[in-house]
Design a protein around this motif. Sequence first.
Motif, PDB file in Angstrom:
ATOM      1  N   HIS A   1       0.815  -1.226   0.000  1.00 49.94           N
ATOM      2  CA  HIS A   1       0.000   0.000   0.000  1.00 49.94           C
ATOM      3  C   HIS A   1       0.846   1.273   0.000  1.00 49.94           C
ATOM      4  N   GLY A   2       2.138   1.150   0.319  1.00 53.23           N
ATOM      5  CA  GLY A   2       3.011   2.316   0.450  1.00 53.23           C
ATOM      6  C   GLY A   2       3.358   2.547   1.902  1.00 53.23           C
ATOM      7  N   ALA A   3       4.575   2.181   2.302  1.00 51.67           N
ATOM      8  CA  ALA A   3       4.937   2.146   3.722  1.00 51.67           C
ATOM      9  C   ALA A   3       4.849   3.509   4.391  1.00 51.67           C
ATOM     10  N   VAL A   4       5.364   4.533   3.741  1.00 51.48           N
ATOM     11  CA  VAL A   4       5.433   5.847   4.392  1.00 51.48           C
ATOM     12  C   VAL A   4       4.041   6.416   4.628  1.00 51.48           C
ATOM     13  N   ILE A   5       3.205   6.424   3.607  1.00 49.47           N
ATOM     14  CA  ILE A   5       1.870   7.009   3.762  1.00 49.47           C
ATOM     15  C   ILE A   5       1.015   6.176   4.712  1.00 49.47           C
ATOM     16  N   VAL A   6       1.195   4.859   4.696  1.00 49.93           N
ATOM     17  CA  VAL A   6       0.474   4.008   5.644  1.00 49.93           C
ATOM     18  C   VAL A   6       0.925   4.329   7.069  1.00 49.93           C
ATOM     19  N   ALA A   7       2.240   4.428   7.278  1.00 51.15           N
ATOM     20  CA  ALA A   7       2.760   4.720   8.611  1.00 51.15           C
ATOM     21  C   ALA A   7       2.252   6.065   9.117  1.00 51.15           C
ATOM     22  N   GLN A   8       2.317   7.076   8.273  1.00 56.40           N
ATOM     23  CA  GLN A   8       1.863   8.408   8.679  1.00 56.40           C
ATOM     24  C   GLN A   8       0.381   8.400   9.054  1.00 56.40           C
ATOM     25  N   THR A   9      -0.416   7.730   8.242  1.00 58.51           N
ATOM     26  CA  THR A   9      -1.859   7.673   8.503  1.00 58.51           C
ATOM     27  C   THR A   9      -2.149   6.896   9.768  1.00 58.51           C
ATOM     28  N   ALA A  10      -1.462   5.768   9.949  1.00 57.77           N
ATOM     29  CA  ALA A  10      -1.672   4.949  11.147  1.00 57.77           C
ATOM     30  C   ALA A  10      -1.330   5.731  12.411  1.00 57.77           C
ATOM     31  N   ILE A  11      -0.223   6.452  12.384  1.00 57.93           N
ATOM     32  CA  ILE A  11       0.196   7.232  13.552  1.00 57.93           C
ATOM     33  C   ILE A  11      -0.827   8.322  13.858  1.00 57.93           C
ATOM     34  N   GLN A  12      -1.303   8.996  12.835  1.00 56.64           N
ATOM     35  CA  GLN A  12      -2.268  10.078  13.071  1.00 56.64           C
ATOM     36  C   GLN A  12      -3.594   9.559  13.601  1.00 56.64           C
ATOM     37  N   ASN A  13      -3.824   8.265  13.477  1.00 56.59           N
ATOM     38  CA  ASN A  13      -5.080   7.694  13.947  1.00 56.59           C
ATOM     39  C   ASN A  13      -4.919   6.788  15.164  1.00 56.59           C
ATOM     40  N   GLY A  14      -3.744   6.824  15.806  1.00 53.07           N
ATOM     41  CA  GLY A  14      -3.623   6.153  17.092  1.00 53.07           C
ATOM     42  C   GLY A  14      -2.516   5.130  17.244  1.00 53.07           C
ATOM     43  N   ALA A  15      -1.864   4.705  16.166  1.00 50.32           N
ATOM     44  CA  ALA A  15      -0.732   3.775  16.307  1.00 50.32           C
ATOM     45  C   ALA A  15       0.446   4.519  16.929  1.00 50.32           C
ATOM     46  N   THR A  16       1.140   3.871  17.842  1.00 49.75           N
ATOM     47  CA  THR A  16       2.289   4.506  18.499  1.00 49.75           C
ATOM     48  C   THR A  16       3.593   3.759  18.244  1.00 49.75           C
ATOM     49  N   TRP A  17       3.505   2.621  17.550  1.00 48.13           N
ATOM     50  CA  TRP A  17       4.673   1.838  17.163  1.00 48.13           C
ATOM     51  C   TRP A  17       4.527   1.428  15.700  1.00 48.13           C
ATOM     52  N   LEU A  18       5.662   1.145  15.070  1.00 41.42           N
ATOM     53  CA  LEU A  18       5.678   0.587  13.718  1.00 41.42           C
ATOM     54  C   LEU A  18       6.573  -0.639  13.714  1.00 41.42           C
ATOM     55  N   ALA A  19       6.311  -1.547  12.787  1.00 36.82           N
ATOM     56  CA  ALA A  19       7.169  -2.724  12.618  1.00 36.82           C
ATOM     57  C   ALA A  19       7.489  -2.895  11.147  1.00 36.82           C
ATOM     58  N   VAL A  20       8.727  -3.267  10.867  1.00 34.61           N
ATOM     59  CA  VAL A  20       9.191  -3.566   9.514  1.00 34.61           C
ATOM     60  C   VAL A  20       9.988  -4.865   9.572  1.00 34.61           C
ATOM     61  N   ALA A  21      10.338  -5.375   8.398  1.00 38.85           N
ATOM     62  CA  ALA A  21      11.090  -6.630   8.353  1.00 38.85           C
ATOM     63  C   ALA A  21      12.585  -6.407   8.176  1.00 38.85           C
ATOM     64  N   THR A  22      12.965  -5.335   7.479  1.00 43.17           N
ATOM     65  CA  THR A  22      14.363  -5.147   7.106  1.00 43.17           C
ATOM     66  C   THR A  22      14.878  -3.784   7.543  1.00 43.17           C
TER      67      THR A  22
END
Length: 403
Positions: free
Chosen positions: A69-90
């Motif tokens: 879906h696009g890591a950066v835009i997904v991360a930004q949107t998730a954070i603005q809506n309540g996520a406080t952590w991110l996970a990646v594989a590499t």
Amino acid sequence: MVSWQQHSKIFSSAKQGLNRQSASPFIDCQRAWVEIDLKALGYNVRQLKSILSPQTALMAVVKADGYGHGAVIVAQTAIQNGATWLAVATLAEGIELRQAGIKVPILLLGAINSTIEINQIAQWKLQATICNPQQALIFSDTLGTSLPVHLKLDTGMSRLGTNWQQAREFVSLVHQLPNLDIAGIYSHFATADDRDPTIMNLQHQRFQNAIAQIRAQGISPNLLHIANSAATLQSPTFHHDLVRVGLAIYGLYPASHLQAKLDLQPVLQVKARVTQVKKIAPGTGVSYGHKYICDRETAIAVVGIGYADGVARNLSNRLQAIIRGELVPQIGAITMDQMILDVSHLDNVQPGEIVTLLGQEGEHRIAVDDWANSLNTISWEIICGFKHRLPRVNLDEEVGSRQ
């Protein structure tokens, strides 16, 4: 012979087809693309947050370019809506997020042993997964400063991690090593999406037993986490301090029996354009190998998308698409860059018209699970398979939330 007036009429119809359904100059230039609904993504994150206690954090899993879906835009949107952590594989995935200005904690789920990469983890302020004592020693010997790490226990996945029965010795060793700060301890479920919870419950019990032994020797990790999307939806019993949610934030369910647990909205749609329309006679073979033979005069529409874009060739003659709100069958072999649709029951389809391959148009929806079931695979593989020559079009460029 076709007259100049007839050619002019055909050209006029083609222009109408090019303009149909699209108000975006960017989309008008594309043969095929992936649409990302950021409002749906934000809605899903908030829905997931609503079933967590205030003490449980939500980690948005954005590996594999945010599941396509696009890591950066997904991360930004998730954070603005309540996520406080991110996970990646590499490591590269983590660095990409940091370079985009993202500040929240980022956990690397994959195992890293390279001293060069270890130093980069520290440089970019990422948090590493330590899977075994040997890896812990490499990290400690390489680092010149304290690094937060998460220790992974294998409770039944038989993949990364130290066996849960050796957890006490493993954690004790890491606790004594310089430069390593135990930020969390975690494991991963192998069968959380099964209807039968027996194995999941066994894994959870093993995890709890291991944690009890660790605490008995005076070590209390800051964060415990074991729940993936399926376990997050299953029960608060598995939530602990943090849940790692991937598939669900993208609006997909890990299993059909979990659909009643929470309302989620699909984030991704795949669309393409008709590039040519023509009629072929009865008995005519279609595409490579002539695996499809027309039994009547057939109006066909060639569409500019194929298996090099992520539409599996094994979907040939099994796929449906939507044009003008109507379902149409795909016929013949799907090729590298193109596929063919039978549009005989539609009136005067024109080049440039938009075809929905995944998503909703009118009363019809083609779901990711439809493709996955047809291919005997899982939805994760489908959404991660769309190649980057398909541009991602964000339907809500202004990252926000759905009311």
